[in-house]
Design a protein around this motif. Sequence first.
Motif, PDB file in Angstrom:
ATOM      1  N   SER A 146      20.803  21.444 -11.580  1.00  0.00           N
ATOM      2  CA  SER A 146      19.978  20.251 -10.851  1.00  0.00           C
ATOM      3  C   SER A 146      18.553  20.677 -10.421  1.00  0.00           C
ATOM      4  O   SER A 146      18.225  21.945 -10.642  1.00  0.00           O
ATOM      5  CB  SER A 146      20.622  20.112  -9.565  1.00  0.00           C
ATOM      6  N   SER A 147      17.654  19.907 -10.364  1.00  0.00           N
ATOM      7  CA  SER A 147      16.357  20.199  -9.845  1.00  0.00           C
ATOM      8  C   SER A 147      16.487  21.138  -8.412  1.00  0.00           C
ATOM      9  O   SER A 147      15.327  21.707  -8.145  1.00  0.00           O
ATOM     10  CB  SER A 147      15.525  18.749  -9.524  1.00  0.00           C
ATOM     11  N   TYR A 148      17.498  20.866  -7.757  1.00  0.00           N
ATOM     12  CA  TYR A 148      17.533  21.602  -6.431  1.00  0.00           C
ATOM     13  C   TYR A 148      17.783  23.125  -6.894  1.00  0.00           C
ATOM     14  O   TYR A 148      17.012  24.081  -6.348  1.00  0.00           O
ATOM     15  CB  TYR A 148      18.782  21.171  -5.580  1.00  0.00           C
TER      16      TYR A 148
END
Length: 276
Positions: A146-148
Amino acid sequence: MQVLQAWILFPALLALLSLGWGLLVEWLSRARLSGFLLLPVGFAAVIVVTRAAMWLDITAELGAPLAAVGAVAGLALGWKRVRAPRLDRWAAGAALAVFVVFAAPIVLSGDATFAGYTVLGDTAVHFVLADHIATHGTDLAGLPPSSYRSTLEAYFASGYPLGSHAALAAGRQLAFVDVAWAFQPFLAFVAAMLALTLAGLLRGVVRSPWRRAAIAAVAAQPALVYSYAMQGSIKEIVTLWLVPLLAALVAELAMPPGRAEDARFRLPQALPLAVA
């Protein structure tokens, strides 16, 4: 309610943690710190301890409890000093004034919020870092793509300094404040610690208490420093405080020429320097 919790309860808790840890460092080092530097040294110790705890997944959640336990221990061990304080009201006023100036744009909005996201999007990154290390340290196991996760991977791999994020995470957990609402008060608190540190640095140079406080208050809020706080640059603000703290401690703990002292006391007395 959120505004009061973020701008009164949270900074008050940080001050209490800093006082407790300052007293603990003083007791362990056998060095008598001036009142100006007691809270700044304690706050630096909170950063050291919480970052050490939030290094590994297995110990990450101990950061906030360790900060609280250490502060309680310091307050207990230094109770006699707390009962008979010699408060420099001018220095305390300078720190409070600086805190108010850094708080004003947010508090006067009437909402618990933060500044500068459209200026520098890194604020979101700071929230992510403080959120993750408080529970998992720098361990990314089990975190789906994910971007996280990509953000965390990039910052962890770069060796980005996370001490301030650890202290922010521990403090906001103890105050039950969301990291988004605690972020700007944290920066304002660091600015207040800078004012106290500068007052301590000036102690042997400017003898007038009100002049010393005035110089410290003005020096703690030049345009560049204020801009860093308003755009959410956490590591810059913390560094701007820690460098003068180290200088102030060197000046305060340096042994005067010709003074005889038992050598076994010299190493413990270096503890405040090591913390900074």
